[in-house]
Scaffold this active site. Structure first.
Site, short mmCIF file in Angstrom:
data_model
loop_
_atom_site.label_atom_id
_atom_site.label_comp_id
_atom_site.label_asym_id
_atom_site.label_seq_id
_atom_site.Cartn_x
_atom_site.Cartn_y
_atom_site.Cartn_z
N TRP A 45 0.81 -1.22 0.00
CA TRP A 45 0.00 0.00 0.00
C TRP A 45 0.84 1.26 0.00
O TRP A 45 0.50 2.24 -0.67
CB TRP A 45 -1.01 0.00 1.15
CG TRP A 45 -2.19 -0.89 0.84
CD1 TRP A 45 -2.54 -2.05 1.47
CD2 TRP A 45 -3.15 -0.71 -0.22
NE1 TRP A 45 -3.65 -2.60 0.87
CE2 TRP A 45 -4.04 -1.80 -0.16
CE3 TRP A 45 -3.34 0.25 -1.22
CZ2 TRP A 45 -5.12 -1.95 -1.05
CZ3 TRP A 45 -4.40 0.11 -2.11
CH2 TRP A 45 -5.28 -0.99 -2.01
N ASP B 128 -1.32 6.76 6.20
CA ASP B 128 -2.43 6.00 5.65
C ASP B 128 -2.83 4.93 6.66
O ASP B 128 -2.21 3.87 6.73
CB ASP B 128 -2.00 5.35 4.32
CG ASP B 128 -3.07 4.41 3.78
OD1 ASP B 128 -4.16 4.33 4.37
OD2 ASP B 128 -2.80 3.76 2.74
N LYS C 225 -12.23 -1.13 6.41
CA LYS C 225 -11.56 -2.11 7.24
C LYS C 225 -12.02 -2.00 8.70
O LYS C 225 -12.47 -2.97 9.26
CB LYS C 225 -10.03 -1.94 7.17
CG LYS C 225 -9.37 -2.56 5.95
CD LYS C 225 -9.46 -1.73 4.71
CE LYS C 225 -8.89 -2.42 3.49
NZ LYS C 225 -8.04 -1.56 2.68
C1 LIG Z 1 -7.52 -0.93 1.57
C2 LIG Z 1 -6.44 0.04 1.66
C3 LIG Z 1 -6.33 1.13 0.77
C4 LIG Z 1 -7.26 1.34 -0.39
O1 LIG Z 1 -8.53 1.66 -0.03
P1 LIG Z 1 -9.62 1.93 -1.18
O2 LIG Z 1 -10.75 2.44 -0.40
O3 LIG Z 1 -9.87 0.62 -1.87
O4 LIG Z 1 -9.07 2.93 -2.13
C5 LIG Z 1 -5.29 2.02 0.96
N1 LIG Z 1 -4.39 1.85 1.94
C6 LIG Z 1 -4.45 0.81 2.78
C7 LIG Z 1 -3.44 0.69 3.86
C8 LIG Z 1 -5.47 -0.13 2.67
O5 LIG Z 1 -5.53 -1.17 3.52
#
Ligand SMILES: *Cc1c(COP(=O)(O)O)cnc(C)c1O
Length: 361
Positions: free
Chosen positions: A103, A173, A197
């Site tokens: 990511w 993030d 999540k």
């Molecule tokens: C799932 C995830 C993303 C992407 O999220 P989207 O909503 O699908 O764009 C970005 N960063 C991390 C760490 C993730 O787990």
């Protein structure tokens, strides 16, 4: 009695059963209005209460000071991969990114569209185990507008056990670890998270941004991705994802009822310890992340005999343990054990893993 189902999907992930039941119960008749919360104006007093309460509950849960704006935005986690540089990276400027896995690398790839990206730390491993390059080996640049990192790598199962000290705004993030443990928000310039999540339905992104960093978006920034504009319009510059926002609010209330982040963090540790301890003591399974940096949310593991993968997945699913397949880029298995996963789910998983190992050794 039917067997309980435990869903280990990495995202969209399971939500607390109590929240789903409440949403179901009020789905067609919310607040006695005779219609769904999904069917009312985002500008109505009823909805604004929902929106404001959700923000307040998140502020309480994370102890977010008045120096920070909380935004509810469109476009999920990846939307922020673009939104961050559009708002914080001046044209012609540069930014530092820390690479620790899938990511953070995706954020780097997107960031490169908007300016010079310095990879201040490359992905790192020790004796074949995934790790994180020690902070004193990072090559940070003097002119960086910010330092971006991913505290928990959802695919790789690598998680920071500290908040890195940097002298530029720190951007995190937190898509897969927000609200999973207590953090000091004041150490960050900006925190963002896709909701699916640990918070609610996909599509929604939570952005916690220090107020002094707003208002410098570059020319051409799409309005819906402009932090200052969204802040001025209480995240309602256009129609926000109202149902997702409402559901996020229910999850925040649920978290408070569990005792808040501190209480959930203790259960998360119990769950992760249970699973990692079993993996470590077994000859049958392995995890390939150095102990300090193992994720408490996403636990990737491998069967020693990968020929048994298919059987493992078929039988675990038949036993009510869903979505254990690892990400296609890394293979193996992955158990995502976010806040909503009860301890019983991890206990059931470990019991199944023991039984499967016994039958196949
Ligand atoms: C799932 C995830 C993303 C992407 O999220 P989207 O909503 O699908 O764009 C970005 N960063 C991390 C760490 C993730 O787990």
């Amino acid at each position: 009695m039917t067997k309980p189902i435990f869903n280990f999907c990495a995202g969209p992930a399971m939500l607390p059963k109590a929240v789903m039941a409440q949403a179901q119960q009020e789905f067609v008749n919310w607040n006695d209005l005779g219609c769904s919360v999904m069917e009312i104006s985002h500008r109505s007093a009823n909805y604004i209460d929902v929106a404001k309460q959700a923000e307040q509950d998140l502020r309480d849960l994370m102890n977010i000071s008045g120096d920070y704006e909380v935004l509810f935005m469109h476009g999920g986690g990846r939307g922020q991969f673009a939104s961050v540089p559009l708002n914080l990276l001046p044209a012609g400027g540069e930014a530092d990114y820390i690479s620790t896995g899938s990511w953070s690398n995706a954020a780097i790839a997107e960031g490169k569209k908007f300016g010079k990206v310095n990879i201040a730390a490359e992905s790192h491993s020790e004796n074949g185990f995934a790790s994180i390059l020690p902070r004193d080996k990072w090559n940070l640049s003097d002119n960086a507008a910010y330092v971006h990192y991913c505290p928990n790598e959802t695919v790789d199962g690598v998680e920071f056990d500290y908040i890195p000290d940097v002298d530029k705004p720190l951007i995190a993030d937190m898509s897969s670890c927000i609200l999973s443990s207590e953090i000091d928000v004041s150490k960050f310039g900006l925190i963002y998270a896709g909701a699916q999540k640990n918070i609610g339905p996909s599509g929604l992104a939570i952005v916690i941004v220090r107020k002094d960093l707003m208002g410098k978006s570059r020319e051409g920034t799409p309005s819906i991705y402009d932090y200052a504009l969204q802040s001025q319009s209480d995240s309602m510059f256009n129609t926000p994802p109202t149902f997702a926002w409402y559901l996020a609010g229910l999850v925040f209330k649920w978290l408070k009822a569990q005792g808040g982040v501190k209480a959930v963090q203790a259960i998360n540790k119990q769950k992760a310890d249970l699973l990692y301890n079993y993996i470590d003591e077994s000859e049958f399974y392995s995890n390939r992340v150095v102990a300090n940096y193992r994720s408490k949310m996403n636990v990737p593991f491998y069967l020693k005999d990968e020929n048994l993968n298919k059987a493992f997945l078929a039988e675990s699913e038949a036993n009510g343990l869903l979505a254990l397949k690892g990400h296609r880029s890394v293979g193996g298995m992955r158990a995502s054990i976010y806040n909503a996963m009860p301890l019983e789910g991890v206990q059931a998983l470990v019991e199944f893993m023991q039984d499967f190992a016994q039958r196949n050794s």
